[in-house]
Design an enzyme around this catalytic site. Structure first.
Site, PDB file in Angstrom:
ATOM      1  N   ASP A  14       0.837  -1.235  -0.040  1.00  0.00           N
ATOM      2  CA  ASP A  14      -0.123   0.028  -0.090  1.00  0.00           C
ATOM      3  C   ASP A  14       0.683   1.321   0.084  1.00  0.00           C
ATOM      4  OD1 ASP A  14      -2.205  -1.725   0.184  1.00  0.00           O
ATOM      5  OD2 ASP A  14      -1.967  -1.839   2.422  1.00  0.00           O
ATOM      6  N   LYS A  17       2.080   2.358  -5.028  1.00  0.00           N
ATOM      7  CA  LYS A  17       2.900   1.933  -6.402  1.00  0.00           C
ATOM      8  C   LYS A  17       2.138   2.112  -7.501  1.00  0.00           C
ATOM      9  CE  LYS A  17       3.388  -2.371  -4.399  1.00  0.00           C
ATOM     10  NZ  LYS A  17       2.821  -1.851  -3.233  1.00  0.00           N
ATOM     11  N   ALA A  40      -3.749  -7.648  -4.462  1.00  0.00           N
ATOM     12  CA  ALA A  40      -3.177  -6.334  -4.452  1.00  0.00           C
ATOM     13  C   ALA A  40      -4.564  -5.342  -4.743  1.00  0.00           C
ATOM     14  CB  ALA A  40      -2.247  -6.233  -5.641  1.00  0.00           C
ATOM     15  N   GLY A  41      -4.191  -4.057  -4.480  1.00  0.00           N
ATOM     16  CA  GLY A  41      -5.305  -3.055  -4.934  1.00  0.00           C
ATOM     17  C   GLY A  41      -4.475  -1.862  -5.251  1.00  0.00           C
ATOM     18  N   HIS A  42      -4.423  -1.666  -6.478  1.00  0.00           N
ATOM     19  CA  HIS A  42      -3.809  -0.404  -6.756  1.00  0.00           C
ATOM     20  C   HIS A  42      -4.633   0.723  -7.275  1.00  0.00           C
ATOM     21  CE1 HIS A  42      -0.084  -2.963  -7.861  1.00  0.00           C
ATOM     22  NE2 HIS A  42      -0.086  -2.589  -6.525  1.00  0.00           N
ATOM     23  N   THR A 130      -6.190 -11.390   2.967  1.00  0.00           N
ATOM     24  CA  THR A 130      -7.249 -10.712   2.327  1.00  0.00           C
ATOM     25  C   THR A 130      -8.523 -11.735   2.017  1.00  0.00           C
ATOM     26  OG1 THR A 130      -6.229 -11.200   0.265  1.00  0.00           O
ATOM     27  CG2 THR A 130      -5.741  -8.992   1.347  1.00  0.00           C
ATOM     28  N   GLN A 225       2.127  -5.912  -3.274  1.00  0.00           N
ATOM     29  CA  GLN A 225       2.653  -6.015  -1.662  1.00  0.00           C
ATOM     30  C   GLN A 225       3.927  -5.164  -1.394  1.00  0.00           C
ATOM     31  OE1 GLN A 225       1.371  -9.486  -3.136  1.00  0.00           O
ATOM     32  NE2 GLN A 225      -0.622  -8.447  -2.643  1.00  0.00           N
ATOM     33  N   THR A 310     -10.046  -4.670   0.637  1.00  0.00           N
ATOM     34  CA  THR A 310     -10.989  -5.303   1.923  1.00  0.00           C
ATOM     35  C   THR A 310     -11.740  -4.390   2.720  1.00  0.00           C
ATOM     36  OG1 THR A 310      -9.072  -5.392   3.264  1.00  0.00           O
ATOM     37  CG2 THR A 310      -9.432  -7.179   1.958  1.00  0.00           C
ATOM     38  N   SER A 422       6.141  11.895  -4.367  1.00  0.00           N
ATOM     39  CA  SER A 422       4.859  11.927  -4.730  1.00  0.00           C
ATOM     40  C   SER A 422       4.140  12.804  -3.653  1.00  0.00           C
ATOM     41  CB  SER A 422       3.939  10.635  -4.702  1.00  0.00           C
ATOM     42  OG  SER A 422       2.392  10.843  -5.027  1.00  0.00           O
ATOM     43  N   THR A 423       3.118  13.892  -4.241  1.00  0.00           N
ATOM     44  CA  THR A 423       2.619  15.020  -3.349  1.00  0.00           C
ATOM     45  C   THR A 423       1.258  15.129  -3.211  1.00  0.00           C
ATOM     46  OG1 THR A 423       3.295  16.507  -4.966  1.00  0.00           O
ATOM     47  CG2 THR A 423       4.780  16.406  -3.172  1.00  0.00           C
TER      48      THR A 423
END
Ligand code: IMP
Length: 438
Positions: A14, A17, A40-42, A130, A225, A310, A422-423
């Site tokens: 998390d 990425k 995974a959850g992008h 998960t 991950q 989740t 990253s902002t």
């Protein structure tokens, strides 16, 4: 030859990425997933629209880019085709530029049933998975009884192997785990029904990637991950079941290690973890009243720290550079990307965990043993906050001095240069220090 970049999580997953992959895809011709599954959850924010990708590489949002799913991924056909359907409904062309390895192990309903029944039965030893069947699918792969994507084209073989597997697992489910058995005919019909959809997507991924590189095209290898969840190097047994370190890009996609030219470790400006397991700099756990420090709750709130798959609230804490340094070493990281810097904007003071006290002694790196890691007391350094918005800043020199000092300290402690910052969630909220493709 094309240049290949591996993007890996340097914490417990998390790290953001997906956005980084999407950003780097401007310069790439293909994006490859090589491990993990739809655990995974992008999350991507593009032109104000939120898209969550679970299996399909984050490069899919760029219309000219090819996407590859390598042999190291565990693939749920249902999750895959649902996700393709969602992207198509949003107007994206997916199937003409998605290529899948026949050697990827399938996740079938009995893997999910086993994962969930085991977690329900475990008390103190619950991993907090998960519940997507990831672990049982990798077990089958290692035990050489997995059904793989290519098996859906051989109905007789699929049926025989499924019967053997279900004989075994239905016994375990009903007699040992006290759970409902899985229906064989329904599982068989559902899996084989995907054959027609799979057929046009099948490809020899190692050969495709080699051909792309020989034609001078650049590829991104998108890790899922994070290194601290790696099955060997993470805080075992509180880990996922795949290798999440950069080396897995070689085995999980079928390229040689010399083809991995630059490794980008991605870390948040603080830390989060979902599921169980040691987390020495933890401040906040929504499920644990003893761990509800105000600063941690503020991180969770400002950073919107809920699992993208989740929806579980994530545990939060200060950035742990002792864990980060170990992770970057495991990945032989070339550069670091720090994400979510803006989440720290309102803090008066920010802490960095630079080591631990373990049995009265100072320790500089996170131990790999979960029981030792759980006994580590964090040693903190305090840094003054910057108390002004960094959201959307795009140049290093525009950052407040205290933010620059904080980042320089991370860089020194981690031993790897910060190449990107990253902002904010939007695609262009990024500070480029050194481009990984240059
Ligand atoms: P599994 O991968 O579902 O078996 O879960 C094993 C552990 O990895 C649990 O602690 C999960 O919360 C964690 N995990 C799995 N995938 C992710 C992810 O994409 N981000 C963060 N944690 C994850």
């Amino acid at each position: 030859m094309g240049r290949n970049i591996v993007i890996v999580g340097a914490q417990w997953g998390d790290e953001g990425k997906g956005k980084v992959v999407d950003w780097l895809t401007e310069r790439a011709h293909g994006v490859v997933r090589f491990q993990g599954g739809h655990n995974a959850g992008h999350t991507l924010w593009i032109e104000g629209r939120k898209t969550i990708l679970r299996l399909i590489p984050s490069g899919i949002m760029h219309p000219q880019v090819k996407c590859y799913i390598g042999n190291g991924v565990v693939l749920s056909p249902e999750a895959l085709f649902n996700e393709i359907g969602e992207l198509e409904a949003a107007g994206l062309e997916v199937r003409s530029r998605l290529f899948i390895s026949g050697a990827a192990a399938l996740i079938l309903p009995y893997h999910i049933a086993l994962d969930q029944a085991r977690e329900a039965r475990a008390n103190n030893e619950r991993i907090g998975t998960t519940g997507r069947g990831i672990g049982p699918a990798y077990e089958d792969k290692a035990a050489r009884r997995a059904l793989r994507v290519q098996d859906v084209f051989d109905a007789a073989h699929f049926k025989a192997r499924l019967r053997e597997n279900l004989d075994f697992y239905n016994f375990i489910l009903s007699r040992y785990l006290n759970a409902a058995p899985v229906d064989e005919a329904r599982t068989l019909d559902a899996a084989l029904a995907y054959a027609d959809q799979f057929a046009p997507l099948m490809a020899n991924i190692p050969a495709c990637l080699d051909a792309e590189n020989r034609a001078g095209r650049h590829l991104l290898f998108e890790g899922a991950q994070g290194a601290l969840l790696d099955v060997d190097h993470g805080t075992y047994p509180f880990v996922t079941s795949s290798h999440c370190v950069a080396g897995a890009a070689a085995t999980g996609a079928g390229v040689g290690p010399r083809q991995l030219h630059y490794i980008l470790g991605v870390a948040k400006a603080y830390c989060t973890r979902v599921g169980s397991g040691p987390f020495p700099s933890e401040l906040y756990d929504a499920n644990n009243p003893a761990r509800c420090a105000q600063a941690g709750a503020a991180l969770a709130r400002t950073g919107h720290e809920f699992g993208s798959v989740t929806r579980r609230p994530r545990r939060t804490g200060w950035l742990d550079t002792a864990a980060l340094a170990r992770s970057l070493q495991l990945n032989s990281a070339s550069g670091l990307c720090i994400t979510k810097l803006d989440v720290l904007d309102a803090f008066d003071s920010i802490r960095l965990c630079t080591g631990y006290r373990l049995n009265g002694r100072r320790v500089d790196a996170l131990p790999s043993s979960a029981s030792l890691a759980a006994q580590c007391e964090p040693v903190y350094e305090d840094h003054p906050g910057w108390k002004t918005s960094t959201a959307g800043i795009r140049a290093w020199d525009d950052l407040p001095a205290n933010a620059r000092a904080y980042l320089r300290r991370i860089e020194a402690a981690a031993g790897v240069p910060i190449d990107l910052i990253s902002t904010g969630p939007q695609r262009d909220a990024m500070i480029l220090v050194r481009h990984p493709f240059d």
